[in-house]
Structures are given as C-alpha cells and as structure tokens.
Design a protein around this motif. Structure first.
Motif, PDB file in Angstrom:
ATOM      1  N   GLU A 224     -13.450  13.548  -2.009  1.00 54.78           N
ATOM      2  CA  GLU A 224     -13.882  12.146  -1.955  1.00 54.78           C
ATOM      3  C   GLU A 224     -15.015  11.926  -0.949  1.00 54.78           C
ATOM      4  N   GLN A 225     -14.907  12.632   0.183  1.00 53.19           N
ATOM      5  CA  GLN A 225     -15.908  12.435   1.240  1.00 53.19           C
ATOM      6  C   GLN A 225     -17.224  13.162   0.952  1.00 53.19           C
TER       7      GLN A 225
ATOM      8  N   THR B  90      -9.314  18.125   8.235  1.00 53.60           N
ATOM      9  CA  THR B  90      -8.566  18.208   6.976  1.00 53.60           C
ATOM     10  C   THR B  90      -9.397  17.825   5.756  1.00 53.60           C
ATOM     11  N   THR B  91      -8.880  18.176   4.595  1.00 52.85           N
ATOM     12  CA  THR B  91      -9.545  17.750   3.355  1.00 52.85           C
ATOM     13  C   THR B  91      -9.087  16.340   2.970  1.00 52.85           C
ATOM     14  N   GLU B  92      -7.978  15.898   3.565  1.00 56.65           N
ATOM     15  CA  GLU B  92      -7.410  14.581   3.215  1.00 56.65           C
ATOM     16  C   GLU B  92      -8.285  13.470   3.784  1.00 56.65           C
ATOM     17  N   SER B  93      -8.894  12.707   2.889  1.00 51.53           N
ATOM     18  CA  SER B  93      -9.813  11.681   3.388  1.00 51.53           C
ATOM     19  C   SER B  93      -9.234  10.268   3.269  1.00 51.53           C
ATOM     20  N   GLY B  94      -8.005  10.171   2.742  1.00 49.37           N
ATOM     21  CA  GLY B  94      -7.407   8.853   2.542  1.00 49.37           C
ATOM     22  C   GLY B  94      -7.175   8.105   3.844  1.00 49.37           C
ATOM     23  N   ARG B  95      -7.252   6.778   3.738  1.00 50.67           N
ATOM     24  CA  ARG B  95      -7.083   5.928   4.920  1.00 50.67           C
ATOM     25  C   ARG B  95      -5.680   6.075   5.502  1.00 50.67           C
ATOM     26  N   ARG B 100      -1.974   7.620   9.676  1.00 47.89           N
ATOM     27  CA  ARG B 100      -0.726   8.295  10.034  1.00 47.89           C
ATOM     28  C   ARG B 100      -0.990   9.320  11.147  1.00 47.89           C
ATOM     29  N   ALA B 101      -2.051  10.106  10.960  1.00 44.19           N
ATOM     30  CA  ALA B 101      -2.378  11.133  11.966  1.00 44.19           C
ATOM     31  C   ALA B 101      -2.670  10.491  13.317  1.00 44.19           C
ATOM     32  N   LEU B 102      -3.431   9.410  13.296  1.00 43.75           N
ATOM     33  CA  LEU B 102      -3.789   8.754  14.561  1.00 43.75           C
ATOM     34  C   LEU B 102      -2.578   8.087  15.199  1.00 43.75           C
ATOM     35  N   VAL B 110     -11.308  14.431  11.412  1.00 43.52           N
ATOM     36  CA  VAL B 110     -12.551  14.893  10.772  1.00 43.52           C
ATOM     37  C   VAL B 110     -12.214  15.446   9.392  1.00 43.52           C
ATOM     38  N   THR B 111     -13.039  15.089   8.395  1.00 42.83           N
ATOM     39  CA  THR B 111     -12.759  15.603   7.041  1.00 42.83           C
ATOM     40  C   THR B 111     -13.673  16.779   6.700  1.00 42.83           C
ATOM     41  N   LYS B 112     -13.126  17.683   5.876  1.00 45.84           N
ATOM     42  CA  LYS B 112     -13.892  18.838   5.399  1.00 45.84           C
ATOM     43  C   LYS B 112     -14.748  18.408   4.203  1.00 45.84           C
TER      44      LYS B 112
END
Lengths: 273, 134
Positions: A224-225, B90-95, B100-102, B110-112
C-alpha cells in the motif's frame, strides 16, 4: 590790517573754492568707483550663481548616470543570484537523486550478496521472495520457473498467491506472461493498480541467464505504501532478476551435481563391493 | 558516565529476513561507535536483551515464534528497557497496526521498503535522545 598781514581774502576764497571743487570731483569719482564696484559685485554674484547652477546640473547628471549604472549592476546581480539559486536547487535535486540511486544500488548489492551467498535452491527462492517484499515492495506476487520439457511455467513460490490458484502457464498460449518469457523483455504496466487477474500481472520480469530464460517474477499488487515503481525501480528489478536467475541456475546445477555424485558414489560402492 | 560521546552504543535488530537485516545494517553503516546485534525472531531477541544492555531496538512485526508486538509489550514491562527506544520496521502500513504498535510502547513506525536515510535519521535521533536521558 588784514592786507598788512599778507593774504588777500579774495585769493583765499578762490583757494578754498578750488579745494571744495577738487573735493567735489574726488567725491564724484568715489561715487562712480563705488557704483562700478557694486555693479561688479552684482555681476560676480550672478556669475557665481550661474556657475553653481551649471556645476550642480553636471553633478546631477553624473549622479543620475551613476544611479542607472548601479541599477544595472543590481539587476545583473539579481539575475546572477537567481541563476545561482536555480543551480543550488538543481544541485540539491541531483543530490537527492544520487542519494536515492546510491541507496538502490546498495539494496541491489545486498540482494545480490544474499542471492549468491547460498547454493541451496530453497534458500535462494526464499531470498527472492524476501527481496521482492522488502526491496521491491511487492505484496502479491509469484516466482515462476520454466519446465523446459513441458514448455510450461510453474509456480515455485509467492506471497498472497498460492500454488493451487496458480495454474501452469504454457508458453504456447496467447498469454501476457508467456509473451514476456518468450520475448525475454520485462513488462511494467503503466497503470500499476493491483490486478486480481492471475493472467494480467502489473509487472512481469523474466529470469534470464544470458539470453536463456529460466522463469519469471510476476507481481499483482504492490504494498500500500509503495505507490508505484519508478524507472530506477524497473532497472533495479531487472538487475536483481538477473542475479536471481543466476543464483537459481547455480543452485539447480549444484543440487543436480550432488545428486549425480551420490548416484555415481552408489555405483562405485556397488562395484567395489 | 563521562565521555558519553565515545561510549559504544548497542543496537539490537530483530528481523526474520536476513536480507532485511543486512539492509538495516547497511543503512546504519555511517554510525560511529555502534555495535549491532542481530536476532531472527522475538524469542531470540529477548535472549539477546537479557545477555546485554542495548540503547535501541529495531524490530519487525511479522516474525515466526514471537512477533514484534509481543516483543515490544514484554520489553516495556522490563525495568531496564521500559524507556529504551523501539523502532518498528514492517510491511504493515495500516493505521490500526501503527496505532497498536505505538500504544504498546514503540517509539517509531517505519514501513517497508525502507529508505536508508530515513532509518538512519530516526536511529540517530533516538540514540541522541536516549543519551541525553542517561
């Protein structure tokens, strides 16, 4: 009595009269001189004013000329400043581009290093999957290898796509992936929106060892990014695919030679016994 | 501790992909006096955290055995590591993933695919913040 004492009063009066006349002439001369001098003073004043006016005018012209000169210099400096500013922006842009290119090349170096660090076929395939996710930004993709005997492309690994939903692709078919493999040319769709159609990937990069195609990497969706693949991404994807192909080829050769070695060793053992 | 500038700082990278670990290490190559230790999953990461003291932790989310979020929640309950900066890559870019992580205590997300300068900047920033707190 007066006569006795000497001078004639008439004579005396004449002398006095003459003295007065001389005084009168002298006074008139003084007056004239005074008038002449006053006239001269006025003249000089006028000349002085005229000279001052002339000089002031010259200075004004000189000053105006200097102002114009300075204005021109200012305009030139402003123009130069704008040029330098533009150059600065260009340099900054180039720096960012070079930095980006540098990073991509570093990524490619790491990818190739990882790909060639093993001769284990499964590990090579795992590394290719990792690279497509982490470096390219692929979310749904497949790694296909060519079965030369059957002339078909077979699914060997992927992400978001399973072997079951991925049919073998015959190179005889009128198929985007087959065409890509046959031509040996990479395909990057202009519209890089995700594709749900297995037959229509958004990216298809053949895996080539020199001119021989041994498979392909097909991408259906980017993370997505990762909005889209840039020109630089295309180049790096191609280079990475070349390394991946060599790594797969080497790993296959190695496992074949090991298998053959084991078989030969078996024969030798049988013969010796 | 005097001469904190010269003190060696330690970074733990918890990531199951060797390629990704190499990429992160490469991104941090310009850092001086930094020792980088690698772990391939959350459990191995925890073991390394118990053996040594780290100044910063970089972790992936999706990993076998123990994922990155579980690791962060354990780290934040530890007296030694409760304030140590944690960067998630991570690859997970969802809000939701990010939030959750924060909320679990990660400092940055940071996203990959990663951009090396971005990672380097974050690490430098958190290392200097952490150093100031010491």
């Amino acid at each position: 009595m007066d006569r006795e004492h000497g001078e004639d009063p008439k004579k005396k009066a004449e002398v006095i009269l003459q003295i007065f006349k001389k005084g009168e002439v002298f006074a008139q001369e003084l007056l004239k001189e005074n008038e002449r001098l006053r006239y001269q003073i006025i003249k000089l004043k006028e000349e002085k004013e005229s000279l001052l006016r002339e000089r002031g005018g010259e200075q004004l012209v000189e000053l105006q000329r200097r102002i114009e000169e300075l204005e021109r210099e200012k305009q030139q400096l402003l123009k130069r400043y704008e040029e330098v500013e533009k150059e600065n922006i260009n340099f900054a842009k180039k720096y960012v581009e070079i930095e980006e290119e540098n990073n991509k090349l570093a990524n490619l170096y790491i990818a190739s290093y990882q790909l060639h660090s093993t001769l284990d076929f499964d590990e090579v395939i795992r590394t290719i999957v990792e690279i497509v996710i982490n470096l390219i930004g692929g979310e749904r993709f497949a790694v296909l290898l060519l079965d030369e005997k059957a002339n078909r492309l077979q699914f060997v690994a992927g992400e978001g796509v399973s072997k079951e939903e991925f049919p073998d692709i015959s190179l005889d078919d009128e198929h985007l992936i087959a065409q890509c493999v046959l031509s040996g040319e990479s395909y990057f769709s202009e519209n890089q929106e995700a594709s749900d159609d297995i037959n229509k990937p958004i990216v298809c990069v053949p895996l080539k060892v020199k001119e021989k195609v041994i498979g392909a990497i097909v991408v259906y969706k980017l993370l997505e990014q990762k909005e889209k693949l840039t020109e630089l991404d295309h180049e790096l994807f191609n280079l990475m695919a070349a390394h991946a192909a060599t790594a797969i080829f080497s790993a296959k050769l190695y496992s074949d030679s090991r298998r053959k070695l084991t078989t030969i060793q078996g024969f030798i053992d049988l013969l010796v016994k | 501790m005097g001469g904190s500038d010269k003190k060696e700082r330690k970074i733990l990278i918890v990531e199951d992909s060797p390629t990704m670990r190499q990429l992160i290490i490469f991104a941090l190559r310009r850092l001086k006096n930094v020792k980088i230790v690698e772990a391939s999953d959350g459990v191995e990461g925890l073991k390394k955290l118990q053996k040594d003291v780290f100044d910063l932790i970089i972790t992936d989310i999706n990993m076998p055995i123990m994922d990155g979020l579980k690791l962060v929640s354990i780290i934040r309950r530890d007296e030694i590591y409760k304030n140590v900066p944690v960067i998630i890559i991570t690859t997970e870019s969802g809000r939701e993933d990010r939030e959750r992580a924060l909320s679990l205590g990660a400092n940055a997300y940071v996203t990959k695919p990663i951009q090396a300068p971005e990672v380097l900047k974050l690490v430098e920033q958190y290392l200097s913040t952490n150093q100031n707190q010491l």
